[in-house]
Write an enzyme that holds these catalytic residues in place. Structure first.
Site, short mmCIF file in Angstrom:
data_model
loop_
_atom_site.label_atom_id
_atom_site.label_comp_id
_atom_site.label_asym_id
_atom_site.label_seq_id
_atom_site.Cartn_x
_atom_site.Cartn_y
_atom_site.Cartn_z
N CYS A 112 24.48 131.05 134.31
CA CYS A 112 25.90 131.31 134.60
C CYS A 112 26.84 130.44 133.77
O CYS A 112 28.00 130.79 133.57
CB CYS A 112 26.17 131.08 136.09
N HIS A 249 33.93 130.24 136.76
CA HIS A 249 32.83 131.19 136.95
C HIS A 249 32.99 131.82 138.33
O HIS A 249 33.33 131.14 139.30
CB HIS A 249 31.49 130.44 136.86
N ASN A 279 29.20 138.44 140.99
CA ASN A 279 28.79 137.38 140.07
C ASN A 279 28.09 138.03 138.87
O ASN A 279 26.99 138.56 139.01
CB ASN A 279 27.85 136.42 140.80
O1 UT7 Z 1 26.20 131.74 139.94
C1 UT7 Z 1 25.31 130.72 140.19
C2 UT7 Z 1 25.74 129.91 141.32
N1 UT7 Z 1 25.48 130.57 142.58
C3 UT7 Z 1 26.27 130.32 143.58
O2 UT7 Z 1 27.24 129.62 143.44
C4 UT7 Z 1 25.90 130.85 144.94
C5 UT7 Z 1 26.06 129.75 145.94
N2 UT7 Z 1 25.79 130.12 147.31
C6 UT7 Z 1 26.58 130.97 148.01
O3 UT7 Z 1 27.53 131.54 147.49
C7 UT7 Z 1 26.29 131.14 149.49
O4 UT7 Z 1 25.34 130.19 149.89
C8 UT7 Z 1 25.79 132.56 149.84
C9 UT7 Z 1 26.93 133.55 149.74
C10 UT7 Z 1 24.63 132.94 148.98
C11 UT7 Z 1 25.33 132.58 151.32
O5 UT7 Z 1 26.36 132.12 152.18
P1 UT7 Z 1 26.03 131.03 153.29
O6 UT7 Z 1 27.27 130.85 154.06
O7 UT7 Z 1 25.45 129.83 152.59
O8 UT7 Z 1 24.97 131.79 154.18
P2 UT7 Z 1 23.45 131.39 154.49
O9 UT7 Z 1 22.59 131.56 153.29
O10 UT7 Z 1 23.44 130.07 155.17
O11 UT7 Z 1 23.08 132.52 155.52
C12 UT7 Z 1 23.74 132.64 156.79
C13 UT7 Z 1 23.16 133.80 157.56
C14 UT7 Z 1 21.63 133.76 157.62
O12 UT7 Z 1 21.25 134.19 158.91
P3 UT7 Z 1 20.82 133.10 160.02
O13 UT7 Z 1 19.65 132.35 159.45
O14 UT7 Z 1 22.03 132.24 160.22
O15 UT7 Z 1 20.49 133.96 161.20
C15 UT7 Z 1 21.20 134.81 156.63
O16 UT7 Z 1 19.97 135.39 156.94
O17 UT7 Z 1 23.49 135.05 156.94
C16 UT7 Z 1 22.30 135.83 156.75
N3 UT7 Z 1 22.48 136.64 155.53
C17 UT7 Z 1 23.08 137.83 155.54
N4 UT7 Z 1 23.62 138.56 156.52
C18 UT7 Z 1 24.17 139.75 156.18
C19 UT7 Z 1 22.11 136.33 154.25
N5 UT7 Z 1 22.46 137.33 153.43
C20 UT7 Z 1 23.06 138.26 154.19
C21 UT7 Z 1 23.67 139.51 153.91
N6 UT7 Z 1 24.20 140.21 154.93
N7 UT7 Z 1 23.73 140.01 152.66
#
Ligand code: UT7
Length: 322
Positions: A112, A249, A279
């Site tokens: 990225c 980004h 992204n």
């Molecule tokens: O470009 C390179 C750099 N990359 C980034 O900057 C990405 C950085 N990370 C992020 O943007 C965020 O961490 C994400 C958007 C990927 C995820 O957001 P989060 O607030 O960190 O969510 P999480 O991974 O902690 O997941 C929260 C919940 C989980 O369920 P439980 O364990 O709380 O029951 C996931 O299973 O959301 C669930 N979940 C979803 N639910 C609905 C994960 N993906 C999805 C989805 N739809 N697509």
């Protein structure tokens, strides 16, 4: 000398996939995706739109914008983590597509952060005097690397390409000059497992799929962005208040806004396109630049900070007077 941006172009595949479209095939929702990321839709490349085709279209648009032909370019650098083939490079395919048989063309791979790494590389070539005019391209088809059954990653990414023409011009050596005023690059390979592809020619002999520990990446992102933008501020004496535009980004709206707030950059100066493009890795910054230039926000003479962080980890910033 300074490397001055004299042309900008972009290319997005025609097909748009909304969050609701994804919710039909995965256990996800428009509400979750918007709330956690700010993404509303992404463009997805068709069968006949590999990375080199998107990159070529963006390069042609940037050349037209600069009023140049490929005969006047002597360097092509493509930032991509999704090449058409393991080799040859996307850059040489774009070179051939432009009808060029002169100059040098190669890819850089910093995921990225790749577009900023590519600008830094081109800038050093131009400042050395070895080359005069470079096409710097960020082109990606991350849709081809995704595991479309993994909702935690596949909703986040999209495809696209953007390109700039950088031209060596004489300058005064002050921050009033047009052009690239500083570039700052960092990497730390200890973080590989937080964001990686689980395949490759010398391990699995397959392409593999993108894997990400999203929460872990998120935890590091704001600090890394802060570190690298502050490095550009320190190198130039510029502050957040001096910037006209902050073009980060585009991975996650929450990361972008938290970074801007920490850096003292007013929200109205922040260019956000993650809602429209998702992204797009190395393509996200030139796509955002093109959006903000085309709608009249970025104008000649404006002070523009770009920054990115991604797999590796890698993180990078550049301050450019447009
Ligand atoms: O470009 C390179 C750099 N990359 C980034 O900057 C990405 C950085 N990370 C992020 O943007 C965020 O961490 C994400 C958007 C990927 C995820 O957001 P989060 O607030 O960190 O969510 P999480 O991974 O902690 O997941 C929260 C919940 C989980 O369920 P439980 O364990 O709380 O029951 C996931 O299973 O959301 C669930 N979940 C979803 N639910 C609905 C994960 N993906 C999805 C989805 N739809 N697509």
């Amino acid at each position: 000398m300074r490397s001055v941006v004299t042309g900008l172009g972009a290319c997005l595949p025609k097909r748009i996939v909304s969050n609701d479209d994804l919710a039909k095939m995965l256990d996800t929702s428009d509400e979750w995706i918007i709330q956690r990321t700010g993404i509303r839709q992404r463009h997805i490349a068709g069968e006949h739109e590999p990375t080199s085709v998107l990159g070529l279209r963006a390069a042609e648009a940037a050349l037209a914008d600069a009023g140049l032909t490929s005969a006047e370019i002597d360097l092509i650098i493509v930032a991509t983590a999704t090449p058409d083939y393991t080799f040859p490079s996307v850059a040489t395919q774009i070179q051939a597509g432009l009808g060029m048989t002169h100059g040098a063309a190669f890819d850089v791979q910093a995921v990225c952060s790749g577009f900023v790494f590519a600008i830094a590389t081109a800038d050093k070539f131009l400042l050395s005097g070895s080359h005069k005019r470079a096409l710097v391209i960020g082109a990606e088809t991350f849709s081809k690397l995704l595991d479309w059954t993994d909702r935690s990653t596949c909703v986040l990414f999209g495809d696209g390409a953007g390109a700039i023409v950088l031209e060596a011009r004489e300058a005064t050596g002050t921050v009033a000059d047009r052009g690239v005023l500083t570039t700052q690059l960092r990497s730390d390979g200890r973080h590989r497992e937080k964001l990686y592809v689980d395949g490759g020619p010398s391990t699995t002999q397959t392409t593999g799929h993108l894997r990400m520990a999203g929460r872990e990446v998120f935890r590091h992102a704001v600090g890394m962005v802060n570190d690298i933008v502050n490095a550009s501020f320190s190198a130039t004496g510029i502050t957040g208040a001096d910037l006209d535009w902050f073009v980060p980004h585009q991975a996650n709206r929450r990361i972008i806004e938290a970074s801007a707030d920490k850096l003292g950059i007013a929200r109205e100066k922040v260019v956000i396109t993650v809602d429209l493009h998702g992204n797009t890795s190395a393509a996200s910054i030139p796509l955002a630049l093109a959006t903000a230039r085309d709608d009249g926000r970025i104008k000649q003479g404006d002070l523009v900070m770009i920054e990115a962080m991604g797999g590796g980890f890698t993180w990078a910033s550049a301050l450019i007077r447009w």
